[in-house]
Design a protein around this motif. Structure first.
Motif, PDB file in Angstrom:
ATOM      1  N   TYR A  63       1.084  -1.167  -0.005  1.00  0.00           N
ATOM      2  CA  TYR A  63       0.008   0.006   0.033  1.00  0.00           C
ATOM      3  C   TYR A  63       0.713   1.174  -0.026  1.00  0.00           C
ATOM      4  O   TYR A  63       1.497   1.782   1.021  1.00  0.00           O
ATOM      5  CB  TYR A  63      -0.786  -0.077   1.263  1.00  0.00           C
ATOM      6  N   PRO A  64       1.313   1.740  -1.211  1.00  0.00           N
ATOM      7  CA  PRO A  64       2.197   2.826  -1.285  1.00  0.00           C
ATOM      8  C   PRO A  64       1.580   4.086  -1.041  1.00  0.00           C
ATOM      9  O   PRO A  64       1.461   5.034  -1.877  1.00  0.00           O
ATOM     10  CB  PRO A  64       2.940   2.530  -2.714  1.00  0.00           C
ATOM     11  N   LEU A  65       1.835   4.588   0.222  1.00  0.00           N
ATOM     12  CA  LEU A  65       1.385   5.783   0.622  1.00  0.00           C
ATOM     13  C   LEU A  65       2.716   6.852   0.313  1.00  0.00           C
ATOM     14  O   LEU A  65       3.698   6.239   0.494  1.00  0.00           O
ATOM     15  CB  LEU A  65       1.169   6.114   2.026  1.00  0.00           C
ATOM     16  N   ASN A  66       2.562   8.035   0.241  1.00  0.00           N
ATOM     17  CA  ASN A  66       3.767   8.988   0.129  1.00  0.00           C
ATOM     18  C   ASN A  66       4.248   9.253   1.551  1.00  0.00           C
ATOM     19  O   ASN A  66       3.562   8.546   2.705  1.00  0.00           O
ATOM     20  CB  ASN A  66       3.339  10.331  -0.447  1.00  0.00           C
ATOM     21  N   LEU A  67       5.169   9.943   1.664  1.00  0.00           N
ATOM     22  CA  LEU A  67       6.066  10.053   3.017  1.00  0.00           C
ATOM     23  C   LEU A  67       5.034  10.552   4.313  1.00  0.00           C
ATOM     24  O   LEU A  67       5.398  10.524   5.297  1.00  0.00           O
ATOM     25  CB  LEU A  67       7.134  10.604   2.850  1.00  0.00           C
ATOM     26  N   ARG A  68       4.009  11.331   3.682  1.00  0.00           N
ATOM     27  CA  ARG A  68       3.206  12.139   4.589  1.00  0.00           C
ATOM     28  C   ARG A  68       2.131  11.306   4.969  1.00  0.00           C
ATOM     29  O   ARG A  68       1.167  11.632   5.748  1.00  0.00           O
ATOM     30  CB  ARG A  68       2.803  13.482   4.079  1.00  0.00           C
ATOM     31  N   GLY A  69       1.932   9.852   4.372  1.00  0.00           N
ATOM     32  CA  GLY A  69       0.972   8.998   4.506  1.00  0.00           C
ATOM     33  C   GLY A  69      -0.161   9.319   4.017  1.00  0.00           C
ATOM     34  O   GLY A  69      -1.364   8.769   4.310  1.00  0.00           O
ATOM     35  N   THR A  72      -1.803   8.483  -3.248  1.00  0.00           N
ATOM     36  CA  THR A  72      -1.217   8.718  -4.520  1.00  0.00           C
ATOM     37  C   THR A  72      -1.797   8.175  -5.603  1.00  0.00           C
ATOM     38  O   THR A  72      -2.530   7.055  -5.273  1.00  0.00           O
ATOM     39  CB  THR A  72       0.199   8.855  -4.396  1.00  0.00           C
ATOM     40  N   PRO A  73      -1.594   8.594  -6.766  1.00  0.00           N
ATOM     41  CA  PRO A  73      -2.154   7.686  -7.972  1.00  0.00           C
ATOM     42  C   PRO A  73      -1.690   6.048  -7.946  1.00  0.00           C
ATOM     43  O   PRO A  73      -2.397   5.261  -8.098  1.00  0.00           O
ATOM     44  CB  PRO A  73      -1.659   8.267  -9.046  1.00  0.00           C
ATOM     45  N   VAL A  79      -4.348  -0.333  -4.836  1.00  0.00           N
ATOM     46  CA  VAL A  79      -5.813  -0.986  -4.405  1.00  0.00           C
ATOM     47  C   VAL A  79      -6.763  -1.554  -5.366  1.00  0.00           C
ATOM     48  O   VAL A  79      -7.318  -2.324  -5.339  1.00  0.00           O
ATOM     49  CB  VAL A  79      -6.572   0.197  -3.742  1.00  0.00           C
ATOM     50  N   ARG A  80      -6.783  -0.794  -6.649  1.00  0.00           N
ATOM     51  CA  ARG A  80      -7.311  -1.411  -7.762  1.00  0.00           C
ATOM     52  C   ARG A  80      -6.799  -3.151  -8.110  1.00  0.00           C
ATOM     53  O   ARG A  80      -7.654  -3.794  -8.213  1.00  0.00           O
ATOM     54  CB  ARG A  80      -7.193  -0.637  -9.026  1.00  0.00           C
ATOM     55  N   VAL A  81      -5.534  -2.931  -8.130  1.00  0.00           N
ATOM     56  CA  VAL A  81      -4.897  -4.461  -8.447  1.00  0.00           C
ATOM     57  C   VAL A  81      -5.381  -5.376  -7.231  1.00  0.00           C
ATOM     58  O   VAL A  81      -5.509  -6.399  -7.408  1.00  0.00           O
ATOM     59  CB  VAL A  81      -3.353  -4.295  -8.600  1.00  0.00           C
TER      60      VAL A  81
END
Length: 159
Positions: A63-69, A72-73, A79-81
């Motif tokens: 679940y790739p959040l940005n560094l601020r949590g 992102t796209p 999530v779609r995958v």
């Protein structure tokens, strides 16, 4: 610790790294890099084949959040995958924070003197190993599965 083979899945735009655990959940190992099928479900079909071959019972998708949590796209794509994989395998899929797993994997390869650009498919597997090992370690420490189980029909944002 529950006795079940788990997969770690690192979703990328071109490739998907896949790792697996032993049934006791002690160690994550690289398994395969699956080419992303942007026109169809070839990647989901291949992951479903691997799940059947290794008798996996649970899947962790990064679940790739940005560094601020924040989402992102890439988060929305993962999530779609993850939903596609849950539907295609019929197994529980849990999202696990994977910030910096690919960066960590690339650094490990550079530290070993290997070119990151020539090792991309292996780096994808290494990133999957890192996220799966993180999930295994969290479950061992807490006694509960790591991450959040995704609902296939859950259309809300999972931030």
């Amino acid at each position: 610790m529950r006795r079940v083979v788990r997969f770690g899945i690192d979703v990328g735009k071109a490739r998907i790294g896949v790792a697996r655990s032993d049934p006791d959940g002690l160690l994550a190992t690289p398994l395969e890099t699956v080419t992303r099928d942007t026109e169809g479900t070839g990647h989901v079909d291949r992951i479903a084949q691997l799940v059947a071959e290794y008798s996996a019972g649970e899947l962790y998708v990064g679940y790739p959040l940005n560094l601020r949590g924040e989402s992102t796209p890439s988060t929305e794509d993962a999530v779609r995958v993850a939903r596609e994989i849950a539907t295609g395998t019929g197994l529980p899929v849990r999202l696990i924070d994977e910030r910096l797993t690919t960066v960590s994997a690339a650094r490990q390869f550079q530290a070993a003197g290997r070119s990151a650009s020539r090792s991309r498919s292996v780096i994808d597997q290494a990133a999957a190993v890192i996220l799966l090992q993180q999930a295994l370690d969290q479950e061992r420490a807490s006694g509960k599965p790591a991450g959040r189980e995704i609902e296939v029909d859950d259309e809300d944002k999972l931030d």
